[in-house]
Design an enzyme around this catalytic site. Structure first.
Site, PDB file in Angstrom:
ATOM      1  N   SER A  73       0.950  -1.103   0.011  1.00 19.26           N
ATOM      2  CA  SER A  73       0.076   0.034   0.221  1.00 19.26           C
ATOM      3  C   SER A  73       0.786   1.225   0.440  1.00 19.26           C
ATOM      4  O   SER A  73       1.944   1.218   0.782  1.00 19.26           O
ATOM      5  CB  SER A  73      -0.620  -0.203   1.861  1.00 19.26           C
ATOM      6  OG  SER A  73      -1.626  -1.035   1.373  1.00 19.26           O
ATOM      7  N   ASP A 104       1.127   4.066   9.937  1.00 23.01           N
ATOM      8  CA  ASP A 104       0.981   3.194   8.617  1.00 23.01           C
ATOM      9  C   ASP A 104      -0.354   3.706   8.679  1.00 23.01           C
ATOM     10  O   ASP A 104      -1.361   2.509   7.990  1.00 23.01           O
ATOM     11  CB  ASP A 104       0.816   1.819   8.901  1.00 23.01           C
ATOM     12  CG  ASP A 104       2.342   1.805   8.789  1.00 23.01           C
ATOM     13  OD1 ASP A 104       3.304   2.915   8.364  1.00 23.01           O
ATOM     14  OD2 ASP A 104       3.254   0.666   9.164  1.00 23.01           O
TER      15      ASP A 104
END
Ligand code: GRF
Length: 221
Positions: free
Chosen positions: A140, A149
């Protein structure tokens, strides 16, 4: 470099294979990116050689030379200031950034993560995917916010988990896909097709509900 090329900095800590993929895309595929500077927090990071070979200025700013995170972050921000970068790419930069850093570059800093966020934030993602018995995983790219994150996800690439996979085989299959993802996603920035506004990702002026998914042909769904 053309005047319109997107001015960027890439932050690394290690191998720098994603940095290398960006450099190759600039040199061989005409990616409209001007990598103004590479910052590494480790003097021994092999990725530094990729930058030097391409003639990109490198700042080695070791976190060990600073009393705390805030002081190290401040030194990195200072190194970036003069370059007037429009985008910061965290490509294997193994440091958590403090809030001053993330808020200064809110909407202008992206991170590459080897899992399908919001699954498996943090480290050791391959083993955690295997332990969970997931049928697929991926990588991602997200905007960096204060939470680890946790910022809005821009794009992803998916790969299957195969019988007999271990962490090494998964990583070996994911890496080339990550390279495609980072190049294709940075290209969206170069084309000014993606941006951040109030915590959301906009693609072609529309807020997206799901991350853009990279297809085998290099385009996004
Ligand atoms: C990549 O797997 C990335 O997802 C993670 O760190 C790794 C960096 O690899 N954040 P490299 O240094 O670009 O080879």
């Amino acid at each position: 470099m053309r005047q319109t090329d997107l001015k960027a900095a890439v932050l690394i800590s290690g191998t720098g294979s994603n940095l290398k993929a960006l450099i190759t895309a600039v040199e061989e595929q005409g990616l409209a990116l001007n990598i103004k500077r590479v910052v590494s927090n480790r003097a021994q990071a092999p990725g530094i050689d990729h930058a030097r070979a391409a003639g990109i200025p490198v700042s080695v700013i070791s976190h060990k030379d600073f009393p705390d995170r805030q002081a190290h972050d401040a030194a990195v921000m200072e190194a970036l200031q003069a370059d007037e970068v429009e985008l910061i790419v965290l490509a294997g930069y193994m440091r958590i950034l403090g809030e001053e850093f993330t808020s200064r570059y809110e909407g202008r800093m992206i991170n590459l993560h080897p899992a399908l966020l919001p699954l498996y934030k943090g480290l050791d993602t391959y083993n955690r995917v295997l332990e969970a018995g997931d049928a697929e995983t991926g990588a991602s790219i997200h905007f960096v916010t204060a939470g680890l994150d946790s910022g809005p996800v821009i794009s992803q690439v998916r790969i299957p988990v195969l019988p007999g996979d271990d962490a090494d085989s998964l990583a070996a299959r994911l890496h080339p896909e990550e390279h495609r993802l980072v190049v294709a996603t940075v290209e969206l920035f170069c084309q000014r097709k993606v941006h951040y506004e109030q915590g959301r990702v906009y693609h072609l002026a529309h807020a997206i509900e799901e991350p853009l998914l990279l297809k085998p042909d290099g385009s996004f769904v």
